[in-house]
Design a protein around this motif. Structure first.
Motif, PDB file in Angstrom:
ATOM      1  N   ALA A  55       0.816  -1.214   0.000  1.00  0.00           N
ATOM      2  CA  ALA A  55       0.000   0.000   0.000  1.00  0.00           C
ATOM      3  C   ALA A  55       0.849   1.263   0.000  1.00  0.00           C
ATOM      4  CB  ALA A  55      -0.931  -0.004   1.217  1.00  0.00           C
ATOM      5  N   VAL A  56       2.115   1.138   0.363  1.00  0.00           N
ATOM      6  CA  VAL A  56       3.021   2.288   0.423  1.00  0.00           C
ATOM      7  C   VAL A  56       4.213   2.013  -0.489  1.00  0.00           C
ATOM      8  CG1 VAL A  56       4.517   3.676   1.913  1.00  0.00           C
ATOM      9  CG2 VAL A  56       2.326   2.830   2.787  1.00  0.00           C
ATOM     10  N   ASN A  57       4.661   3.028  -1.195  1.00  0.00           N
ATOM     11  CA  ASN A  57       5.874   2.919  -2.005  1.00  0.00           C
ATOM     12  C   ASN A  57       7.076   3.107  -1.086  1.00  0.00           C
ATOM     13  OD1 ASN A  57       7.886   2.957  -3.926  1.00  0.00           O
ATOM     14  ND2 ASN A  57       7.404   5.014  -4.672  1.00  0.00           N
ATOM     15  N   TRP A  58       7.764   2.007  -0.797  1.00  0.00           N
ATOM     16  CA  TRP A  58       8.872   2.057   0.159  1.00  0.00           C
ATOM     17  C   TRP A  58      10.193   2.439  -0.489  1.00  0.00           C
ATOM     18  CZ3 TRP A  58       6.901   2.395   4.636  1.00  0.00           C
ATOM     19  CH2 TRP A  58       5.767   1.657   4.996  1.00  0.00           C
ATOM     20  N   ALA A  59      10.250   2.499  -1.813  1.00  0.00           N
ATOM     21  CA  ALA A  59      11.522   2.748  -2.505  1.00  0.00           C
ATOM     22  C   ALA A  59      12.220   4.026  -2.032  1.00  0.00           C
ATOM     23  CB  ALA A  59      11.296   2.777  -4.017  1.00  0.00           C
ATOM     24  N   PRO A  60      11.510   5.156  -1.843  1.00  0.00           N
ATOM     25  CA  PRO A  60      12.221   6.367  -1.396  1.00  0.00           C
ATOM     26  C   PRO A  60      12.864   6.215  -0.019  1.00  0.00           C
ATOM     27  CG  PRO A  60      10.079   6.927  -2.322  1.00  0.00           C
ATOM     28  CD  PRO A  60      10.103   5.437  -2.169  1.00  0.00           C
ATOM     29  N   TYR A  61      12.262   5.411   0.849  1.00  0.00           N
ATOM     30  CA  TYR A  61      12.808   5.235   2.194  1.00  0.00           C
ATOM     31  C   TYR A  61      14.048   4.334   2.157  1.00  0.00           C
ATOM     32  CZ  TYR A  61       8.262   7.195   3.224  1.00  0.00           C
ATOM     33  OH  TYR A  61       7.161   8.014   3.245  1.00  0.00           O
ATOM     34  N   PHE A  62      14.014   3.311   1.297  1.00  0.00           N
ATOM     35  CA  PHE A  62      15.214   2.494   1.125  1.00  0.00           C
ATOM     36  C   PHE A  62      16.330   3.314   0.468  1.00  0.00           C
ATOM     37  CE2 PHE A  62      12.240  -1.249   1.267  1.00  0.00           C
ATOM     38  CZ  PHE A  62      12.811  -1.845   2.374  1.00  0.00           C
ATOM     39  N   ALA A  63      15.961   4.161  -0.479  1.00  0.00           N
ATOM     40  CA  ALA A  63      16.965   5.003  -1.133  1.00  0.00           C
ATOM     41  C   ALA A  63      17.600   5.963  -0.131  1.00  0.00           C
ATOM     42  CB  ALA A  63      16.328   5.778  -2.286  1.00  0.00           C
ATOM     43  N   GLN A  64      16.797   6.455   0.801  1.00  0.00           N
ATOM     44  CA  GLN A  64      17.338   7.345   1.831  1.00  0.00           C
ATOM     45  C   GLN A  64      18.328   6.598   2.719  1.00  0.00           C
ATOM     46  OE1 GLN A  64      14.350   9.080   4.344  1.00  0.00           O
ATOM     47  NE2 GLN A  64      15.774  10.446   5.373  1.00  0.00           N
ATOM     48  N   ALA A  65      17.995   5.358   3.080  1.00  0.00           N
ATOM     49  CA  ALA A  65      18.920   4.553   3.882  1.00  0.00           C
ATOM     50  C   ALA A  65      20.203   4.286   3.106  1.00  0.00           C
ATOM     51  CB  ALA A  65      18.254   3.239   4.282  1.00  0.00           C
ATOM     52  N   ARG A  66      20.066   4.041   1.805  1.00  0.00           N
ATOM     53  CA  ARG A  66      21.257   3.835   0.968  1.00  0.00           C
ATOM     54  C   ARG A  66      22.104   5.101   0.924  1.00  0.00           C
ATOM     55  NH1 ARG A  66      25.222   4.308  -0.976  1.00  0.00           N
ATOM     56  NH2 ARG A  66      26.120   3.524  -2.922  1.00  0.00           N
ATOM     57  N   GLY A  67      21.454   6.244   0.816  1.00  0.00           N
ATOM     58  CA  GLY A  67      22.189   7.499   0.746  1.00  0.00           C
ATOM     59  C   GLY A  67      22.977   7.797   2.006  1.00  0.00           C
ATOM     60  N   GLN A  68      22.499   7.295   3.146  1.00  0.00           N
ATOM     61  CA  GLN A  68      23.208   7.536   4.400  1.00  0.00           C
ATOM     62  C   GLN A  68      24.528   6.779   4.478  1.00  0.00           C
ATOM     63  OE1 GLN A  68      20.672   6.920   7.816  1.00  0.00           O
ATOM     64  NE2 GLN A  68      19.095   8.305   7.057  1.00  0.00           N
ATOM     65  N   LEU A  69      24.727   5.808   3.588  1.00  0.00           N
ATOM     66  CA  LEU A  69      26.004   5.094   3.560  1.00  0.00           C
ATOM     67  C   LEU A  69      27.107   5.909   2.894  1.00  0.00           C
ATOM     68  CD1 LEU A  69      24.999   1.421   2.680  1.00  0.00           C
ATOM     69  CD2 LEU A  69      26.174   2.181   4.738  1.00  0.00           C
ATOM     70  N   ASP A  70      26.733   6.826   2.019  1.00  0.00           N
ATOM     71  CA  ASP A  70      27.740   7.623   1.324  1.00  0.00           C
ATOM     72  C   ASP A  70      28.570   8.407   2.332  1.00  0.00           C
ATOM     73  OD1 ASP A  70      26.850   6.715  -1.117  1.00  0.00           O
ATOM     74  OD2 ASP A  70      25.467   8.392  -1.410  1.00  0.00           O
ATOM     75  N   GLY A  71      29.870   8.334   2.166  1.00  0.00           N
ATOM     76  CA  GLY A  71      30.771   9.016   3.084  1.00  0.00           C
ATOM     77  C   GLY A  71      31.030   8.267   4.371  1.00  0.00           C
ATOM     78  N   GLN A  72      30.478   7.048   4.499  1.00  0.00           N
ATOM     79  CA  GLN A  72      30.642   6.272   5.726  1.00  0.00           C
ATOM     80  C   GLN A  72      31.784   5.261   5.650  1.00  0.00           C
ATOM     81  OE1 GLN A  72      28.687   6.497   8.710  1.00  0.00           O
ATOM     82  NE2 GLN A  72      28.121   8.416   7.739  1.00  0.00           N
ATOM     83  N   ILE A 126      14.081  -0.822   8.797  1.00  0.00           N
ATOM     84  CA  ILE A 126      15.154  -1.037   7.826  1.00  0.00           C
ATOM     85  C   ILE A 126      16.417  -1.449   8.570  1.00  0.00           C
ATOM     86  CG2 ILE A 126      16.596   0.036   6.054  1.00  0.00           C
ATOM     87  CD1 ILE A 126      14.322   1.947   5.465  1.00  0.00           C
ATOM     88  N   ASP A 127      17.063  -2.486   8.072  1.00  0.00           N
ATOM     89  CA  ASP A 127      18.323  -2.949   8.657  1.00  0.00           C
ATOM     90  C   ASP A 127      19.428  -2.790   7.615  1.00  0.00           C
ATOM     91  OD1 ASP A 127      19.899  -4.239  10.762  1.00  0.00           O
ATOM     92  OD2 ASP A 127      20.058  -5.904   9.356  1.00  0.00           O
ATOM     93  N   VAL A 128      20.438  -1.997   7.951  1.00  0.00           N
ATOM     94  CA  VAL A 128      21.612  -1.819   7.093  1.00  0.00           C
ATOM     95  C   VAL A 128      22.744  -2.613   7.738  1.00  0.00           C
ATOM     96  CG1 VAL A 128      23.186  -0.168   6.031  1.00  0.00           C
ATOM     97  CG2 VAL A 128      20.802   0.484   6.464  1.00  0.00           C
ATOM     98  N   ALA A 129      23.115  -3.730   7.132  1.00  0.00           N
ATOM     99  CA  ALA A 129      24.059  -4.659   7.754  1.00  0.00           C
ATOM    100  C   ALA A 129      25.336  -4.783   6.926  1.00  0.00           C
ATOM    101  CB  ALA A 129      23.420  -6.034   7.922  1.00  0.00           C
ATOM    102  N   PHE A 130      26.468  -4.661   7.609  1.00  0.00           N
ATOM    103  CA  PHE A 130      27.757  -4.896   6.952  1.00  0.00           C
ATOM    104  C   PHE A 130      27.908  -6.385   6.669  1.00  0.00           C
ATOM    105  CE2 PHE A 130      32.278  -6.034   7.369  1.00  0.00           C
ATOM    106  CZ  PHE A 130      32.793  -5.321   6.300  1.00  0.00           C
ATOM    107  N   VAL A 131      28.342  -6.713   5.448  1.00  0.00           N
ATOM    108  CA  VAL A 131      28.473  -8.112   5.041  1.00  0.00           C
ATOM    109  C   VAL A 131      29.939  -8.542   5.000  1.00  0.00           C
ATOM    110  CG1 VAL A 131      27.993  -9.794   3.221  1.00  0.00           C
ATOM    111  CG2 VAL A 131      26.332  -7.990   3.726  1.00  0.00           C
TER     112      VAL A 131
END
Length: 235
Positions: A55-72, A126-131
């Motif tokens: 019911a909700v487009n989650w893509a922008p929220y995942f993209a935001q989480a992805r963007g937070q990795l930049d510079g990390q 959302i879980d951002v996990a180092f692999v």
């Protein structure tokens, strides 16, 4: 429940008091009232509200989480720090890694109103996990093997080692190897919501696949031990 506030009561000999729900006097329900006090109220049960993680487009929220990795991405350290030696393992590790393990994020979003004006609220976790870290040692022989780090290198985050067989002087103008670590992450999500049928949760695909950020190049000089001739002292 769904509430209507029609115009007036209407009495019939056959059915008693009925509630008029529109100006065309279309009778919808028998009322228990014995008098015609206006306004009358007609109510009926609304259909169940059913939610869905789509019911909700989650893509922008995942993209935001992805963007937070930049510079990390972290910075590479090494031992020996200034001059490695061929045929002896040189240690490398990552300092200051932004997400060395994992990071959890959450967002709550209201779904679109249904025909009754009701909204279901969804919470995305959302879980951002180092692999893993994939190392590029810039070895001219395309050797990507990791050597066992000597104990003298100590304890460090993502510690590894590489044994070069050729000095670095001919590799780049600065005469050093340029080492890079690619940090791989997985971004996953799970949605929670409650509707007329109870509480639910379901995994949702981030659509991001393998997410990679890289450290800056780390220049590492690798040379060889030079024999120093010693002239015996004269008697």
């Amino acid at each position: 429940m769904k509430w209507y506030y029609p115009g007036a009561w209407h009495h019939t000999d056959q059915a008693g008091w009925l509630c008029s729900v529109d100006n065309n006097f279309q009778w919808r329900s028998r009322c228990d009232s014995t008098s015609g006090t206006n306004p009358c109220v007609y109510w009926s049960k609304a259909p169940p509200a059913a939610g869905s993680p789509q019911a909700v487009n989650w893509a922008p929220y995942f993209a935001q989480a992805r963007g937070q990795l930049d510079g990390q991405a972290g910075q590479i350290g090494s031992a020996p720090p200034t001059k490695g030696v061929v045929n002896i393992p040189t240690c490398f590790w990552i300092d200051g890694q932004g997400i060395p393990d994992d990071r959890k994020l959450s967002v709550t979003v209201a779904g679109a109103p249904d025909a009754e004006g009701r909204q279901i609220y969804y919470t995305l976790l959302i879980d951002v996990a180092f692999v893993r870290a994939a190392w590029n040692f810039d070895d001219p022989h395309n050797d990507t093997a990791n050597a066992t780090p000597p104990t003298q290198c100590g304890q460090h985050n993502q510690l590894t080692a590489h044994q070069y067989v050729e000095i670095s002087e001919a590799r780049h103008p600065d005469q050093k190897y340029h080492v890079v670590a690619a940090e791989h992450y997985a971004i996953t999500g799970e949605v929670y919501w409650t509707d007329s049928y109870g509480s639910h949760h379901q995994n949702v695909d981030s659509g991001l696949g393998d997410v990679v950020i890289s450290t800056p190049d780390y220049p590492q000089y690798v040379g060889q031990i030079e024999a120093i001739p010693i002239t015996p002292a004269s008697p």
